[in-house]
Enzyme design. Structure first.
Site, short mmCIF file in Angstrom:
data_model
loop_
_atom_site.label_atom_id
_atom_site.label_comp_id
_atom_site.label_asym_id
_atom_site.label_seq_id
_atom_site.Cartn_x
_atom_site.Cartn_y
_atom_site.Cartn_z
CE LYS A 104 -2.27 -0.24 3.93
NZ LYS A 104 -1.76 -1.45 4.51
NE ARG A 143 5.44 0.03 10.34
CZ ARG A 143 4.31 -0.08 9.65
NH1 ARG A 143 4.25 0.37 8.41
NH2 ARG A 143 3.25 -0.64 10.18
NE ARG A 152 0.83 -4.48 11.26
CZ ARG A 152 2.07 -4.29 10.78
NH1 ARG A 152 3.11 -4.84 11.38
NH2 ARG A 152 2.25 -3.56 9.73
P1 AMP Z 1 0.35 0.97 8.69
O1 AMP Z 1 1.57 1.85 8.69
O2 AMP Z 1 -0.68 1.36 7.68
O3 AMP Z 1 0.72 -0.50 8.62
O4 AMP Z 1 -0.34 1.19 10.13
C1 AMP Z 1 0.34 0.85 11.32
C2 AMP Z 1 -0.64 0.72 12.46
O5 AMP Z 1 -1.29 1.98 12.70
C3 AMP Z 1 -1.78 -0.26 12.24
O6 AMP Z 1 -1.40 -1.61 12.51
C4 AMP Z 1 -2.81 0.26 13.25
O7 AMP Z 1 -2.47 -0.11 14.56
C5 AMP Z 1 -2.63 1.78 13.13
N1 AMP Z 1 -3.55 2.34 12.12
C6 AMP Z 1 -3.20 2.85 10.90
N2 AMP Z 1 -4.30 3.27 10.24
C7 AMP Z 1 -5.36 3.04 11.05
C8 AMP Z 1 -6.75 3.25 10.94
N3 AMP Z 1 -7.30 3.77 9.83
N4 AMP Z 1 -7.54 2.87 11.98
C9 AMP Z 1 -7.02 2.36 13.10
N5 AMP Z 1 -5.70 2.10 13.27
C10 AMP Z 1 -4.88 2.44 12.26
#
Ligand code: AMP
Length: 219
Positions: free
Chosen positions: A13, A163, A174
């Site tokens: 993404k 990360r 996740r």
């Molecule tokens: P990502 O960098 O997109 O993998 O997001 C990392 C983490 O941020 C996710 O595993 C969630 O814990 C949190 N997160 C990101 N976007 C959202 C969202 N729209 N709603 C809730 N938690 C989110």
């Protein structure tokens, strides 16, 4: 153009959204990046979100919706267009986003659903490295998209970091969260006739090209 990219963790993404934002000269909002920045700066949102993120759970909807809307209101010209990376992730967020846009006479134009198998997710996530320079934020994968020099960003020369939530245990949580809470959005946007599925497993350039074909029809 308002575009949403849906996909499991590790589906690519972030990488694809960066490409889309660059190519179509639209804003890029990464919810994960916004939360990580808040955690680093120890803001109220950061303190509230941190434990959820570290455990691989979603941040509660009220916090996610507030964070998104604050970002849109303060930093983003929606008329210039935006690609959303990691938002919405629940039906409550999707419906609230539709309402937010409706009040501005806008709507989501296109949703790209990036698919990847569960086995591939964990491998992608544990091998992911990101540039420590937040202005750059380039994303690498040690297996399928490694940097030219170990641990150094090709683009800006900063150090690469892993990360905190990119470990096997959190990745598995996740994946479960994705199936339970985010996957229903595929049906939600499909019914609106705005969703297209793209394989996120193949070569990076092929995925970029497939997305370009879909968005070119939109512009
Ligand atoms: P990502 O960098 O997109 O993998 O997001 C990392 C983490 O941020 C996710 O595993 C969630 O814990 C949190 N997160 C990101 N976007 C959202 C969202 N729209 N709603 C809730 N938690 C989110």
């Amino acid at each position: 153009m308002i575009v949403i990219v849906l996909g499991a963790p590790g589906s690519g993404k972030g990488t694809q959204c960066k490409e889309i934002a660059k190519e179509y000269k639209i804003n890029h909002i990464s919810m994960g990046d916004i939360f990580r920045k808040n955690i680093e700066q120890k803001t109220k949102i950061g303190v509230e979100a941190e434990s959820y993120i570290n455990e691989g759970k979603l941040v509660p909807d009220d916090i996610a919706i507030f964070t998104l809307e604050t970002t849109l209101n303060n930093d983003i010209d929606l008329l210039k267009g935006v690609v959303l990376d990691g938002y919405p992730r629940t039906l409550i967020q999707a419906k609230s986003f539709d309402k937010y846009l409706e009040e501005k006479n806008l709507k989501v134009d296109k949703v790209i659903n990036l698919t990847i198998s569960d086995q591939e997710i964990v491998s992608r996530v544990v091998n992911r490295r990101i540039c420590s320079n937040q202005e750059c934020g380039e994303i690498y994968n040690l297996k399928n998209n490694p940097p030219k020099v170990d641990n150094i960003c090709d683009k800006c020369g900063a150090k690469l970091i892993k990360r905190k939530d990119d470990n096997e245990k959190t990745a598995l949580n996740r994946v479960e969260v994705y199936h339970a809470q985010t996957e229903p959005l595929i049906d939600y946007y499909n019914k609106k006739g705005i969703l297209t599925t793209v394989m996120g497993m193949g070569n990076l350039e092929d995925t970029v090209n497939s997305i370009r074909e879909i968005l070119d029809l939109q512009t």
